[in-house]
Design an enzyme around this catalytic site. Structure first.
Site, PDB file in Angstrom:
ATOM      1  N   ASP A 160       0.862  -1.176   0.000  1.00 39.92           N
ATOM      2  CA  ASP A 160       0.000   0.000   0.000  1.00 39.92           C
ATOM      3  C   ASP A 160       0.900   1.229   0.000  1.00 39.92           C
ATOM      4  O   ASP A 160       2.108   1.131   0.228  1.00 39.92           O
ATOM      5  CB  ASP A 160      -0.966  -0.015   1.198  1.00 39.92           C
ATOM      6  CG  ASP A 160      -2.161   0.893   0.954  1.00 39.92           C
ATOM      7  OD1 ASP A 160      -2.092   1.755   0.052  1.00 39.92           O
ATOM      8  OD2 ASP A 160      -3.186   0.750   1.658  1.00 39.92           O
TER       9      ASP A 160
HETATM   10  C1  BGC Z   1      -5.050   3.142  -0.104  1.00 41.13           C
HETATM   11  C2  BGC Z   1      -5.071   2.159  -1.231  1.00 41.13           C
HETATM   12  C3  BGC Z   1      -4.893   2.876  -2.543  1.00 41.13           C
HETATM   13  C4  BGC Z   1      -3.605   3.669  -2.505  1.00 41.13           C
HETATM   14  C5  BGC Z   1      -3.315   4.435  -3.790  1.00 41.13           C
HETATM   15  C6  BGC Z   1      -3.852   4.068  -0.172  1.00 41.13           C
HETATM   16  O1  BGC Z   1      -3.981   5.097   0.747  1.00 41.13           O
HETATM   17  O2  BGC Z   1      -5.082   2.477   1.138  1.00 41.13           O
HETATM   18  O3  BGC Z   1      -6.281   1.437  -1.208  1.00 41.13           O
HETATM   19  O4  BGC Z   1      -4.929   1.976  -3.604  1.00 41.13           O
HETATM   20  O5  BGC Z   1      -3.679   4.614  -1.448  1.00 41.13           O
HETATM   21  O6  BGC Z   1      -4.163   5.504  -3.940  1.00 41.13           O
END
Ligand code: BGC
Length: 793
Positions: free
Chosen positions: A303
């Site tokens: 993530d």
């Molecule tokens: C989220 C993810 C997301 C990523 C990219 C993160 O803060 O938890 O689900 O895909 O950001 O935007």
């Protein structure tokens, strides 16, 4: 004591500004703000809350039909320079939410990774589909696949290679979790099916799926560590989801097993800690469970900013650092990436096994080679932007309607019968007033999606008010409207509509939820309960519609003047048309709840840990002591009355179920599965069908409609370990029936469906004795039963 975040090796990657700033809104509101202080539990540390080490990281095997592609990927890997290898596993600046650099000399086009689970988010001229919670409420495999495919088409047409979708973590342990709506249902079986269908849809359309967030990502509060003002010292580590082994297998890992079986290309590891170790450097979950037990062949992507070490994460199973050195939550961005040049250094000085780095890249490339995936040139926004929506608006309208859950309908209030005078109330009825991306929790405007990275950028929205007006016009009806909640709550509504009393009052209510914050209460927002009270006091035919992230307690459900309630969740851009189709009966409702609606917010167990009153670096601990008892499993185990149970949903017709029959598909069922070579999804023997259960469904009412027969399994009490929930969903179907028509539906029970996870033998076991199989129209409305005894006691 604060611990400094030290890069494993000295080299720092160049730092560029974050490619796409995210726009996360404020929290939900409510007077009865909810906080729960988790007691510090040091005594049970030895029982669970501890993550054993599992090394080395399993290499891709090519099982599941990938051997040739793997060989091609290996050929590609062998042509890369050390620097190119480092680039392949580290995010870089670019037009997408996540980017991997091009390697032109080898014809590698780079990678474009885009959110999210209901739309390609950072793009224009793209559709906003229904949210996961809505899709799950359809209980319809065809819709789940069709939605996944249509979304995949849009990602592909925009030139994105990887869709950061779908979501099964959070699963919905807590009613209050801020991201439940991005995922599907508070049940591993329904969520597992939804994951498989969505992943197949995405990947059939030519985009890689990224099931997320692995694993135990059940709350937003303290999902990341808190740093001091320098951004380098941790004040308090992220919350640790402490999950015991059985619960891990039977609840949280279950839908990820379906995802691996569906051959998802990638999996995103989560922010929070899991049994003490960060989600992206947890060797037990990444090496042990995911790559080992489930035989995952793809790559593990972090993530955004969830990486807290270099070699340690890589050895624990992490294959790609996103977004690279481009900033992470609270950390000093000048620190750069733990990957990047550090990876090259680590290989060169012998700290990191070069074959591990090659495996990371092979995992990434095997999927390209197998599918021969080619993406369009990136084209997300701006003048030359491609319109990728096609006819998806029609699908979204249908998906929204088919997912709408009719919770109450007395006096045949619905469908509407060409009323001549209609009053529309509520700030959720009308047009959006504050922009099309991340609708936040603003006061005026209908809510079609929640907030954070899982939202979408609308290109248009059909509001409930405009759709009702368009439909009412055909009947020559008069439509009055009051959208100001403060006015409605403080008015005598008879004064408002004087001199034309409405035949029906339709009240539209909304409830916001978003990434980065847990919900503070389970009421509808913006004084919705008072609005309903004010209208229902004088309107004998009050129909309430909720647009919501999920669970709302509905204290007005018993009000005699509230004649109908519809839970429409987050239906996407065609919201108004979807709800008008239901209100007027053009579509007969067939949505069912993917969670339980209790009487009070305090009836729910397993609240998120939202406050820790001590300052120790390690003090954020969330003990999943409820184990398997989440949602209906908890309410059933403790015999707690609820307002509307999991699986509940009415129709304009009625259905009956009868005559459950069981055909045995395996004449010599054994207690444990044969030890077959691991394929994607784990031991294939777990997926082998043991029984075919059939039930007769009939439409006993006077209109056509779709039924959702459900199959629940009760395990033999004497031989199954304590804590087994009384009922667990193990089959469902959606079947369209003309009035008076009958059909036979069948559910295949696989070995996994009748097994519990035995922590001693570390395997799935079918307990001896009699199982009860109950076919019903919800988790508490069983109509017919059968018994099976796979293993004699
Ligand atoms: C989220 C993810 C997301 C990523 C990219 C993160 O803060 O938890 O689900 O895909 O950001 O935007």
């Amino acid at each position: 004591m604060a611990s400094p975040r030290i890069l494993l090796l000295s080299a720092l990657a160049a730092v560029a500004p974050a490619a796409n700033a995210q726009n996360f809104g404020g929290g939900a509101r409510g007077a009865d703000d909810f906080t729960y202080v988790q007691p510090l539990n040091t005594t049970i540390l030895s029982a669970y809350g501890h993550s054993p080490a599992v090394y080395p990281s399993p290499k891709i095997s090519g099982n599941g039909g990938w051997k040739d592609a793997m060989a091609k990927a290996q050929d590609f890997v062998s042509q890369l320079t050390p620097e190119e290898k480092a680039d392949m596993v580290t995010g870089a600046a670019g037009p997408c939410v996540g980017n991997i650099k091009r390697i032109e000399r080898l014809g590698f086009n780079g990678l474009c990774l885009q959110d999210g689970p209901l739309s390609i988010r950072v793009a224009d001229y793209a559709s906003v589909f229904s949210a996961g919670v809505s899709a799950a409420a359809s209980w319809d495999r065809k819709i789940l696949y069709e939605r996944g495919f249509a979304m995949g088409e849009e990602f592909k047409a925009k030139g994105a290679h990887v869709a950061l979708s779908p979501v099964c973590g959070p699963l919905g342990r807590s009613a209050y979790s801020g991201r439940n709506w991005e995922g599907f249902a508070a049940d591993p079986y329904l969520t597992g099916v939804a994951m498989e269908e969505t992943i197949k849809g995405h990947q059939d359309a030519g985009v890689q799926a990224t099931p997320k967030h692995f694993i135990g990502n059940e709350q937003e509060t303290q999902r990341n560590p808190k740093f001091d003002e320098t951004g380098t010292n941790v004040i308090q580590e992220a919350v640790s989801s402490n999950i015991d082994d059985r619960t891990m297998h039977e609840l949280y890992l279950w839908p990820f097993a379906n995802s691996v079986r569906a051959k998802a290309a990638s999996i995103m590891c989560s922010y929070q800690r899991l049994n003490g170790s960060y989600g992206c450097e947890n060797s037990k979950t990444l090496n042990g469970l995911l790559k080992g037990e489930l035989g995952f062949q793809g790559y593990v992507m972090s993530d955004w900013g969830a990486v807290h070490s270099g070699v340690a994460s890589i050895e624990s199973g992490l294959d790609m650092n996103m977004p690279g050195g481009l900033g992470s939550y609270g950390m000093d961005p000048t620190l750069g990436s733990f990957f990047g040049a550090n990876v090259t250094t680590a290989v060169n000085n012998g700290t990191l096994d070069a074959t591990r780095l090659d495996d990371m890249i092979r995992r990434l490339n095997t999927f390209f080679k197998k599918k021969d995936w080619k993406a369009e040139d990136w084209n997300m926004t701006g003048e030359s932007s491609r319109d990728v929506r096609g006819n998806h608006g029609d699908l979204i309208r249908k998906h929204g309607a088919e997912a709408t859950v009719l919770l109450k309908n007395v006096n045949k209030a619905l469908p509407l019968k060409a009323p001549k005078s209609i009053a529309v109330f509520g700030n959720d009825a009308g047009d959006i007033t504050e922009g099309f991306l991340n609708q936040k929790d603003y006061e005026f405007g209908t809510l079609a999606a929640g907030g954070g990275s899982g939202t979408g950028r609308l290109t248009y929205i059909i509001t409930p008010l405009e759709a009702v007006k368009a439909r009412a016009k055909k009947d020559g009806a008069l439509v009055q409207q009051w959208l100001n909640n403060t006015l409605i709550a403080s008015s005598n509504v008879t004064d408002l509509w004087n001199p034309t009393p409405p035949e029906v009052c339709i009240v539209f209510l909304k409830t916001w939820a978003e990434e980065g914050a847990d919900r503070k209460h389970l009421s509808v927002d913006w004084d919705g309960e008072e609005i309903v009270a004010s209208v229902a006091k004088d309107c004998a035919n009050t129909v309430v519609v909720t647009h919501s992230s999920g669970i709302n307690v509905l204290p007005f459900a018993d009000h005699p003047n509230v004649t109908a309630i519809l839970a429409a969740h987050y239906p996407g851009q065609e919201s108004g048309n979807s709800i008008a189709d239901i209100l007027y009966g053009d579509v007969n409702p067939s949505g069912h709840l993917p969670y339980t609606i209790a009487f009070n917010g305090t009836d729910y167990n397993a609240p998120p840990t939202t406050q820790v009153n001590t300052t120790g670096i390690d003090d954020w601990q969330s003990w999943f002591d409820e184990k398997l008892e989440i949602d209906y499993r908890y309410f059933d185990a403790h015999n707690i009355s609820v307002r509307y149970e999991f699986g509940f949903g009415l129709s304009y017709t009625t259905f009956e179920l009868a005559d459950v029959k069981v055909e045995t598909l395996d004449s010599a069922i054994t207690t444990t599965p044969k030890d077959e070579p691991i394929q994607p999804g784990g031991n294939p023997a777990l997926w082998a069908p043991l029984y075919n259960v059939t039930v007769e469904v009939s439409n006993t009412g006077d209109v056509d409609g779709a039924a959702v027969p459900q199959l629940y399994v009760n395990f033999p009490a004497a031989t199954t370990p304590a804590g087994t929930p009384p009922q667990q969903l193990r089959g469902f179907d959606k079947v369209m029936l003309k009035k008076g028509e009958k059909a036979t539906v069948s559910f295949e029970l696989m070995r996994r469906d009748l097994s519990y996870w035995d922590v001693v033998s570390q395997g799935w076991v079918i307990p001896a004795g009699e199982f009860t199989l109950s076919a019903g129209l919800s988790s508490r409305d069983f109509k017919a039963q059968a018994k099976v005894t796979p293993i004699k006691a």
